[in-house]
Design an enzyme around this catalytic site. Structure first.
Site, PDB file in Angstrom:
ATOM      1  N   MET A 111      -1.242  -6.264   6.157  1.00 35.39           N
ATOM      2  CA  MET A 111      -0.970  -7.149   5.016  1.00 35.39           C
ATOM      3  C   MET A 111      -0.922  -8.607   5.463  1.00 35.39           C
ATOM      4  O   MET A 111      -1.472  -9.493   4.793  1.00 35.39           O
ATOM      5  CB  MET A 111       0.368  -6.780   4.370  1.00 35.39           C
ATOM      6  CG  MET A 111       0.326  -5.541   3.511  1.00 35.39           C
ATOM      7  SD  MET A 111      -0.708  -5.763   2.052  1.00 35.39           S
ATOM      8  CE  MET A 111      -0.123  -4.390   1.046  1.00 35.39           C
TER       9      MET A 111
ATOM     10  N   CYS B 116       3.217  -3.008   4.027  1.00 39.28           N
ATOM     11  CA  CYS B 116       2.378  -1.849   4.369  1.00 39.28           C
ATOM     12  C   CYS B 116       3.135  -1.070   5.443  1.00 39.28           C
ATOM     13  O   CYS B 116       4.335  -1.300   5.639  1.00 39.28           O
ATOM     14  CB  CYS B 116       0.974  -2.269   4.800  1.00 39.28           C
ATOM     15  SG  CYS B 116       0.874  -3.307   6.270  1.00 39.28           S
ATOM     16  N   GLY B 117       2.471  -0.163   6.134  1.00 35.02           N
ATOM     17  CA  GLY B 117       3.193   0.638   7.113  1.00 35.02           C
ATOM     18  C   GLY B 117       3.845  -0.205   8.182  1.00 35.02           C
ATOM     19  O   GLY B 117       5.031  -0.059   8.494  1.00 35.02           O
ATOM     20  N   THR B 118       3.067  -1.114   8.742  1.00 37.33           N
ATOM     21  CA  THR B 118       3.577  -1.994   9.805  1.00 37.33           C
ATOM     22  C   THR B 118       3.837  -3.414   9.332  1.00 37.33           C
ATOM     23  O   THR B 118       4.520  -4.176  10.019  1.00 37.33           O
ATOM     24  CB  THR B 118       2.545  -2.089  10.944  1.00 37.33           C
ATOM     25  OG1 THR B 118       1.324  -2.611  10.389  1.00 37.33           O
ATOM     26  CG2 THR B 118       2.296  -0.730  11.582  1.00 37.33           C
TER      27      THR B 118
ATOM     28  N   ASP C 196       0.868  -1.180   0.000  1.00 36.84           N
ATOM     29  CA  ASP C 196       0.000   0.000   0.000  1.00 36.84           C
ATOM     30  C   ASP C 196       0.907   1.232   0.000  1.00 36.84           C
ATOM     31  O   ASP C 196       2.134   1.118  -0.185  1.00 36.84           O
ATOM     32  CB  ASP C 196      -0.998  -0.041   1.171  1.00 36.84           C
ATOM     33  CG  ASP C 196      -0.343   0.224   2.527  1.00 36.84           C
ATOM     34  OD1 ASP C 196       0.908   0.313   2.609  1.00 36.84           O
ATOM     35  OD2 ASP C 196      -1.077   0.340   3.527  1.00 36.84           O
ATOM     36  N   HIS C 197       0.316   2.391   0.240  1.00 35.07           N
ATOM     37  CA  HIS C 197       1.103   3.636   0.233  1.00 35.07           C
ATOM     38  C   HIS C 197       2.156   3.640   1.342  1.00 35.07           C
ATOM     39  O   HIS C 197       3.244   4.173   1.171  1.00 35.07           O
ATOM     40  CB  HIS C 197       0.178   4.844   0.375  1.00 35.07           C
ATOM     41  CG  HIS C 197      -0.757   4.750   1.543  1.00 35.07           C
ATOM     42  ND1 HIS C 197      -1.808   3.850   1.566  1.00 35.07           N
ATOM     43  CD2 HIS C 197      -0.792   5.409   2.731  1.00 35.07           C
ATOM     44  CE1 HIS C 197      -2.458   3.978   2.717  1.00 35.07           C
ATOM     45  NE2 HIS C 197      -1.855   4.907   3.446  1.00 35.07           N
TER      46      HIS C 197
ATOM     47  N   ARG D 275       9.702 -33.002  11.150  1.00 32.82           N
ATOM     48  CA  ARG D 275       8.674 -32.748  12.165  1.00 32.82           C
ATOM     49  C   ARG D 275       7.906 -31.463  11.887  1.00 32.82           C
ATOM     50  O   ARG D 275       6.750 -31.321  12.307  1.00 32.82           O
ATOM     51  CB  ARG D 275       9.302 -32.695  13.560  1.00 32.82           C
ATOM     52  CG  ARG D 275      10.213 -31.509  13.804  1.00 32.82           C
ATOM     53  CD  ARG D 275      10.903 -31.619  15.149  1.00 32.82           C
ATOM     54  NE  ARG D 275      11.689 -30.429  15.474  1.00 32.82           N
ATOM     55  CZ  ARG D 275      12.882 -30.125  14.971  1.00 32.82           C
ATOM     56  NH1 ARG D 275      13.451 -30.926  14.072  1.00 32.82           N
ATOM     57  NH2 ARG D 275      13.520 -29.034  15.343  1.00 32.82           N
ATOM     58  N   HIS D 276       8.514 -30.559  11.132  1.00 28.11           N
ATOM     59  CA  HIS D 276       7.824 -29.306  10.822  1.00 28.11           C
ATOM     60  C   HIS D 276       6.706 -29.508   9.802  1.00 28.11           C
ATOM     61  O   HIS D 276       5.743 -28.747   9.778  1.00 28.11           O
ATOM     62  CB  HIS D 276       8.826 -28.268  10.323  1.00 28.11           C
ATOM     63  CG  HIS D 276       9.893 -27.985  11.331  1.00 28.11           C
ATOM     64  ND1 HIS D 276       9.619 -27.404  12.548  1.00 28.11           N
ATOM     65  CD2 HIS D 276      11.227 -28.245  11.326  1.00 28.11           C
ATOM     66  CE1 HIS D 276      10.741 -27.303  13.249  1.00 28.11           C
ATOM     67  NE2 HIS D 276      11.732 -27.811  12.527  1.00 28.11           N
TER      68      HIS D 276
ATOM     69  N   ILE E 282       1.480  -5.443   9.454  1.00 28.69           N
ATOM     70  CA  ILE E 282       0.462  -6.206  10.196  1.00 28.69           C
ATOM     71  C   ILE E 282      -0.806  -6.406   9.371  1.00 28.69           C
ATOM     72  O   ILE E 282      -1.317  -7.524   9.245  1.00 28.69           O
ATOM     73  CB  ILE E 282       0.136  -5.513  11.537  1.00 28.69           C
ATOM     74  CG1 ILE E 282       1.371  -5.474  12.437  1.00 28.69           C
ATOM     75  CG2 ILE E 282      -1.002  -6.243  12.244  1.00 28.69           C
ATOM     76  CD1 ILE E 282       1.210  -4.602  13.686  1.00 28.69           C
TER      77      ILE E 282
ATOM     78  N   HIS F  59      10.914 -23.580   9.364  1.00 29.10           N
ATOM     79  CA  HIS F  59       9.929 -24.261  10.217  1.00 29.10           C
ATOM     80  C   HIS F  59       8.487 -24.112   9.750  1.00 29.10           C
ATOM     81  O   HIS F  59       7.691 -25.040   9.922  1.00 29.10           O
ATOM     82  CB  HIS F  59      10.028 -23.735  11.652  1.00 29.10           C
ATOM     83  CG  HIS F  59      11.322 -24.079  12.319  1.00 29.10           C
ATOM     84  ND1 HIS F  59      11.578 -23.778  13.637  1.00 29.10           N
ATOM     85  CD2 HIS F  59      12.435 -24.687  11.851  1.00 29.10           C
ATOM     86  CE1 HIS F  59      12.789 -24.192  13.963  1.00 29.10           C
ATOM     87  NE2 HIS F  59      13.343 -24.742  12.885  1.00 29.10           N
TER      88      HIS F  59
HETATM   89  C1  RB5 Z   1      -1.994   2.791   6.394  1.00 27.93           C
HETATM   90  O1  RB5 Z   1      -2.028   4.038   6.998  1.00 27.93           O
HETATM   91  C2  RB5 Z   1      -1.589   1.736   7.411  1.00 27.93           C
HETATM   92  O2  RB5 Z   1      -2.663   1.485   8.259  1.00 27.93           O
HETATM   93  C3  RB5 Z   1      -1.146   0.476   6.710  1.00 27.93           C
HETATM   94  O3  RB5 Z   1      -0.067   0.762   5.882  1.00 27.93           O
HETATM   95  C4  RB5 Z   1      -0.685  -0.683   7.585  1.00 27.93           C
HETATM   96  O4  RB5 Z   1       0.244  -0.267   8.512  1.00 27.93           O
HETATM   97  C5  RB5 Z   1      -1.768  -1.497   8.161  1.00 27.93           C
HETATM   98  O5  RB5 Z   1      -1.537  -2.488   8.864  1.00 27.93           O
END
Ligand code: RB5
Length: 148
Positions: free
Chosen positions: A71, A65-67, A8-9, A132-133, A69, A98
């Protein structure tokens, strides 16, 4: 090795750096966007890349993405996807050995480009150990099947 990449951006800048890095290494990489810093919704890009990896059009996917998370949460909704959110090289290696992760999620606002490129190289440079994995990954697939 065929790779799909998307962001994303919030991950756009890092995606461009990773795309260029892998292209320069001769990797067959396809860019699913986004193509600028205009605000977009990360699930749209996660779904496109995850579907293409699940359909075996690519060996692996990379989502930023930003974090990382959002994605990773979105990509893991697609059947057959094991998306790992990674911020260090130890985990990058371990999740290939694993978990047989098939998508790597990264945080463009979390990682500097140097560490991010090392993580990508370590992740792509290691293979699933099976043994095992395999039993454990099969149990993940069983969960997926039971909840659909
Ligand atoms: C976008 O502002 C932000 O929420 C996105 O990039 C991401 O971090 C979401 O998990």
């Amino acid at each position: 090795m065929k790779i799909a990449i998307g962001s994303d951006h919030g991950g756009y800048g890092l995606k461009e750096i990773i795309y260029r890095h892998l292209k320069d290494k001769g990797v067959d990489i396809t860019d699913y966007g986004t193509h600028n810093e205009d605000s977009v919704d990360y699930p749209d890009y996660a779904e496109r890349v995850a579907e293409a990896v699940a359909a075996e059009k690519y060996d692996f996917g990379i989502l930023i993405c930003g974090t990382g998370i959002g994605m990773s949460i979105a990509a893991n909704k697609v059947k057959g996807i094991r998306c790992a959110l990674v911020s260090d090289c130890f985990s990058a290696r371990a999740t290939r050995l694993h978990n047989d992760s098939n998508i790597l999620a990264l945080g463009g606002r979390v990682l500097g480009p140097g560490l991010a490129l090392e993580i990508v190289d370590v992740w792509l440079g290691n293979e699933f150990e099976a043994g095992r994995h395999q039993r454990r990954v099969d149990k993940i697939t069983d969960i997926e099947n039971r909840h659909r």
